[in-house]
Design a protein around this motif. Structure first.
Motif, PDB file in Angstrom:
ATOM      1  N   LEU A   1      -1.354 119.538  50.363  1.00 22.09           N
ATOM      2  CA  LEU A   1      -1.134 119.190  48.961  1.00 22.09           C
ATOM      3  C   LEU A   1      -1.233 117.688  48.737  1.00 22.09           C
ATOM      4  CD1 LEU A   1       1.804 121.593  48.038  1.00 22.09           C
ATOM      5  CD2 LEU A   1      -0.471 121.587  47.008  1.00 22.09           C
ATOM      6  N   LYS A   2      -0.660 116.920  49.657  1.00 22.04           N
ATOM      7  CA  LYS A   2      -0.685 115.465  49.523  1.00 22.04           C
ATOM      8  C   LYS A   2      -2.087 114.892  49.714  1.00 22.04           C
ATOM      9  CE  LYS A   2       4.088 114.611  50.927  1.00 22.04           C
ATOM     10  NZ  LYS A   2       4.957 114.074  51.988  1.00 22.04           N
ATOM     11  N   SER A   3      -2.830 115.436  50.661  1.00 23.59           N
ATOM     12  CA  SER A   3      -4.150 114.864  50.957  1.00 23.59           C
ATOM     13  C   SER A   3      -5.286 115.461  50.133  1.00 23.59           C
ATOM     14  CB  SER A   3      -4.473 115.007  52.450  1.00 23.59           C
ATOM     15  OG  SER A   3      -4.580 116.378  52.801  1.00 23.59           O
ATOM     16  N   GLU A   4      -5.220 116.762  49.863  1.00 18.75           N
ATOM     17  CA  GLU A   4      -6.323 117.445  49.180  1.00 18.75           C
ATOM     18  C   GLU A   4      -5.981 117.879  47.754  1.00 18.75           C
ATOM     19  OE1 GLU A   4      -9.242 117.604  50.735  1.00 18.75           O
ATOM     20  OE2 GLU A   4      -8.310 116.672  52.484  1.00 18.75           O
ATOM     21  N   GLY A   5      -4.686 117.911  47.445  1.00 16.03           N
ATOM     22  CA  GLY A   5      -4.268 118.376  46.125  1.00 16.03           C
ATOM     23  C   GLY A   5      -4.185 119.887  46.030  1.00 16.03           C
ATOM     24  N   ILE A   6      -4.421 120.578  47.138  1.00 14.81           N
ATOM     25  CA  ILE A   6      -4.387 122.035  47.157  1.00 14.81           C
ATOM     26  C   ILE A   6      -4.045 122.503  48.573  1.00 14.81           C
ATOM     27  CG2 ILE A   6      -6.863 122.204  47.634  1.00 14.81           C
ATOM     28  CD1 ILE A   6      -6.882 124.780  45.921  1.00 14.81           C
TER      29      ILE A   6
ATOM     30  N   ILE B   1       6.960 129.922  49.454  1.00 10.03           N
ATOM     31  CA  ILE B   1       6.489 129.224  48.253  1.00 10.03           C
ATOM     32  C   ILE B   1       7.606 128.369  47.672  1.00 10.03           C
ATOM     33  CG2 ILE B   1       5.698 129.526  45.871  1.00 10.03           C
ATOM     34  CD1 ILE B   1       4.176 132.030  46.842  1.00 10.03           C
ATOM     35  N   ARG B   2       8.822 128.909  47.612  1.00 10.85           N
ATOM     36  CA  ARG B   2       9.957 128.164  47.058  1.00 10.85           C
ATOM     37  C   ARG B   2      10.253 126.916  47.891  1.00 10.85           C
ATOM     38  NH1 ARG B   2      10.744 129.388  42.050  1.00 10.85           N
ATOM     39  NH2 ARG B   2      12.916 128.838  42.137  1.00 10.85           N
ATOM     40  N   LYS B   3      10.142 127.049  49.220  1.00  6.64           N
ATOM     41  CA  LYS B   3      10.403 125.907  50.097  1.00  6.64           C
ATOM     42  C   LYS B   3       9.338 124.822  49.899  1.00  6.64           C
ATOM     43  CE  LYS B   3      12.146 126.588  54.151  1.00  6.64           C
ATOM     44  NZ  LYS B   3      12.384 126.908  55.563  1.00  6.64           N
ATOM     45  N   ILE B   4       8.081 125.231  49.818  1.00 10.06           N
ATOM     46  CA  ILE B   4       7.000 124.266  49.584  1.00 10.06           C
ATOM     47  C   ILE B   4       7.203 123.583  48.235  1.00 10.06           C
ATOM     48  CG2 ILE B   4       4.511 124.017  49.195  1.00 10.06           C
ATOM     49  CD1 ILE B   4       4.180 126.413  51.194  1.00 10.06           C
ATOM     50  N   LEU B   5       7.515 124.367  47.214  1.00  9.56           N
ATOM     51  CA  LEU B   5       7.752 123.826  45.878  1.00  9.56           C
ATOM     52  C   LEU B   5       8.869 122.786  45.891  1.00  9.56           C
ATOM     53  CD1 LEU B   5       7.634 123.784  42.749  1.00  9.56           C
ATOM     54  CD2 LEU B   5       8.989 125.879  42.768  1.00  9.56           C
ATOM     55  N   ALA B   6       9.989 123.118  46.505  1.00  6.47           N
ATOM     56  CA  ALA B   6      11.128 122.203  46.539  1.00  6.47           C
ATOM     57  C   ALA B   6      10.786 120.921  47.295  1.00  6.47           C
ATOM     58  CB  ALA B   6      12.337 122.889  47.174  1.00  6.47           C
ATOM     59  N   LYS B   7      10.140 121.064  48.433  1.00  5.38           N
ATOM     60  CA  LYS B   7       9.827 119.885  49.241  1.00  5.38           C
ATOM     61  C   LYS B   7       8.736 119.031  48.603  1.00  5.38           C
ATOM     62  CE  LYS B   7      11.643 121.192  53.613  1.00  5.38           C
ATOM     63  NZ  LYS B   7      12.735 120.266  53.479  1.00  5.38           N
ATOM     64  N   TYR B   8       7.772 119.651  47.973  1.00  3.97           N
ATOM     65  CA  TYR B   8       6.673 118.898  47.364  1.00  3.97           C
ATOM     66  C   TYR B   8       7.106 118.165  46.100  1.00  3.97           C
ATOM     67  CZ  TYR B   8       2.126 117.744  45.411  1.00  3.97           C
ATOM     68  OH  TYR B   8       1.057 117.071  44.868  1.00  3.97           O
ATOM     69  N   THR B   9       7.965 118.793  45.294  1.00  4.69           N
ATOM     70  CA  THR B   9       8.364 118.181  44.023  1.00  4.69           C
ATOM     71  C   THR B   9       9.627 117.347  44.138  1.00  4.69           C
ATOM     72  OG1 THR B   9       9.656 120.129  43.374  1.00  4.69           O
ATOM     73  CG2 THR B   9       7.341 120.053  42.665  1.00  4.69           C
ATOM     74  N   GLY B  10      10.379 117.512  45.244  1.00  3.82           N
ATOM     75  CA  GLY B  10      11.641 116.787  45.374  1.00  3.82           C
ATOM     76  C   GLY B  10      12.743 117.392  44.532  1.00  3.82           C
TER      77      GLY B  10
ATOM     78  N   HIS C   1      -6.264 119.900  30.741  1.00  5.74           N
ATOM     79  CA  HIS C   1      -4.959 119.470  30.269  1.00  5.74           C
ATOM     80  C   HIS C   1      -4.008 119.308  31.449  1.00  5.74           C
ATOM     81  CE1 HIS C   1      -4.450 123.801  30.783  1.00  5.74           C
ATOM     82  NE2 HIS C   1      -3.144 123.580  30.866  1.00  5.74           N
ATOM     83  N   ARG C   2      -2.865 118.754  31.172  1.00  8.53           N
ATOM     84  CA  ARG C   2      -1.812 118.612  32.178  1.00  8.53           C
ATOM     85  C   ARG C   2      -0.595 119.370  31.669  1.00  8.53           C
ATOM     86  NH1 ARG C   2      -1.120 114.419  36.132  1.00  8.53           N
ATOM     87  NH2 ARG C   2       0.965 114.618  36.977  1.00  8.53           N
ATOM     88  N   ASP C   3      -0.035 120.234  32.502  1.00  2.84           N
ATOM     89  CA  ASP C   3       1.107 121.047  32.095  1.00  2.84           C
ATOM     90  C   ASP C   3       2.409 120.273  32.075  1.00  2.84           C
ATOM     91  OD1 ASP C   3      -0.493 123.284  31.846  1.00  2.84           O
ATOM     92  OD2 ASP C   3      -0.053 124.026  33.842  1.00  2.84           O
ATOM     93  N   SER C   4       2.498 119.226  32.879  1.00  2.00           N
ATOM     94  CA  SER C   4       3.779 118.570  33.073  1.00  2.00           C
ATOM     95  C   SER C   4       3.583 117.069  33.268  1.00  2.00           C
ATOM     96  CB  SER C   4       4.459 119.153  34.314  1.00  2.00           C
ATOM     97  OG  SER C   4       5.567 118.395  34.680  1.00  2.00           O
TER      98      SER C   4
ATOM     99  N   LYS D   1       1.662 124.581  41.259  1.00  4.42           N
ATOM    100  CA  LYS D   1       1.334 125.939  40.831  1.00  4.42           C
ATOM    101  C   LYS D   1       1.046 126.762  42.078  1.00  4.42           C
ATOM    102  CE  LYS D   1      -0.793 124.809  36.432  1.00  4.42           C
ATOM    103  NZ  LYS D   1      -1.988 124.980  35.582  1.00  4.42           N
ATOM    104  N   ALA D   2       1.585 127.954  42.133  1.00  3.95           N
ATOM    105  CA  ALA D   2       1.246 128.910  43.184  1.00  3.95           C
ATOM    106  C   ALA D   2       0.358 129.943  42.505  1.00  3.95           C
ATOM    107  CB  ALA D   2       2.487 129.552  43.770  1.00  3.95           C
ATOM    108  N   ILE D   3      -0.876 130.043  42.926  1.00  2.00           N
ATOM    109  CA  ILE D   3      -1.860 130.893  42.263  1.00  2.00           C
ATOM    110  C   ILE D   3      -2.358 131.953  43.228  1.00  2.00           C
ATOM    111  CG2 ILE D   3      -4.103 130.952  41.102  1.00  2.00           C
ATOM    112  CD1 ILE D   3      -3.600 127.991  40.352  1.00  2.00           C
ATOM    113  N   ALA D   4      -2.307 133.199  42.808  1.00  2.00           N
ATOM    114  CA  ALA D   4      -2.845 134.302  43.602  1.00  2.00           C
ATOM    115  C   ALA D   4      -4.109 134.778  42.893  1.00  2.00           C
ATOM    116  CB  ALA D   4      -1.846 135.443  43.725  1.00  2.00           C
ATOM    117  N   THR D   5      -5.216 134.817  43.621  1.00  2.00           N
ATOM    118  CA  THR D   5      -6.488 135.271  43.020  1.00  2.00           C
ATOM    119  C   THR D   5      -7.036 136.445  43.784  1.00  2.00           C
ATOM    120  OG1 THR D   5      -7.767 133.725  44.358  1.00  2.00           O
ATOM    121  CG2 THR D   5      -7.044 132.974  42.183  1.00  2.00           C
TER     122      THR D   5
END
Length: 157
Positions: free
Chosen positions: A42-47, A107-116, A143-146, A153-157
């Motif tokens: 996420l930090k290096s590639e944005g995804i 996902i919750r752990k990644i979200l918490a650690k990535y966003t602080g 657009h930007r959501d936030s 965002k956690a996206i399942a495709t």
């Protein structure tokens, strides 16, 4: 005066989040289940991509549920003026299968650690975008959501 209070609150939250992000970055190497790899990606590639999170059958089942929810036209359903962008807000509160994705520990752990954010809050949005003339894309185009720097965002495709 109200604006100043809101601004001060936002600045305090930014400082707290950045402090937590700094602390999290110092704890590298202690995460399991690919959390650290996801954070670094996420930090290096944005995804970050998690292959085979759902089976093909699970994806089909969830997709059918989304279509059924959109067709129900409940109060949680929104469709844009072009009829291309179909959204079901708070789908995690409507269906247990979607809630399992929303509450997924990794996902919750990644979200918490990535966003602080210590205990992230939010909702799960299910959507279907149909390609058609006049459609600018999901959310009406770029657009930007936030305003938060570390949008997630956690996206399942």
């Amino acid at each position: 005066m109200k604006f100043v209070i809101v601004l001060l609150k936002e600045l305090a939250e930014i400082i707290i989040r950045r402090y937590r992000l700094l602390i999290n970055s110092l704890k590298t190497g202690k995460e399991a289940d690919g959390v650290l790899n996801a954070i670094n990606s996420l930090k290096s590639e944005g995804i970050a991509v998690e292959h085979d999170f759902f089976t093909a059958q699970e994806c089909l089942n969830l997709r059918n549920k989304i279509d059924d929810l959109i067709a129900s036209n409940s109060t949680n359903v929104w469709i844009d003026d072009e009829g291309a962008d179909h959204r079901v807000y708070f789908v995690n509160e409507i269906d247990e299968e979607f809630n399992r994705f929303y509450e997924n520990p990794k996902i919750r752990k990644i979200l918490a650690k990535y966003t602080g954010t210590r205990e992230p809050e939010g909702m799960l949005l299910a959507a279907r975008i149909d390609a058609q003339d006049g459609n600018l894309g999901s959310g009406g185009g770029w657009h930007r959501d936030s305003p938060i720097t570390h949008q997630f965002k956690a996206i399942a495709t």
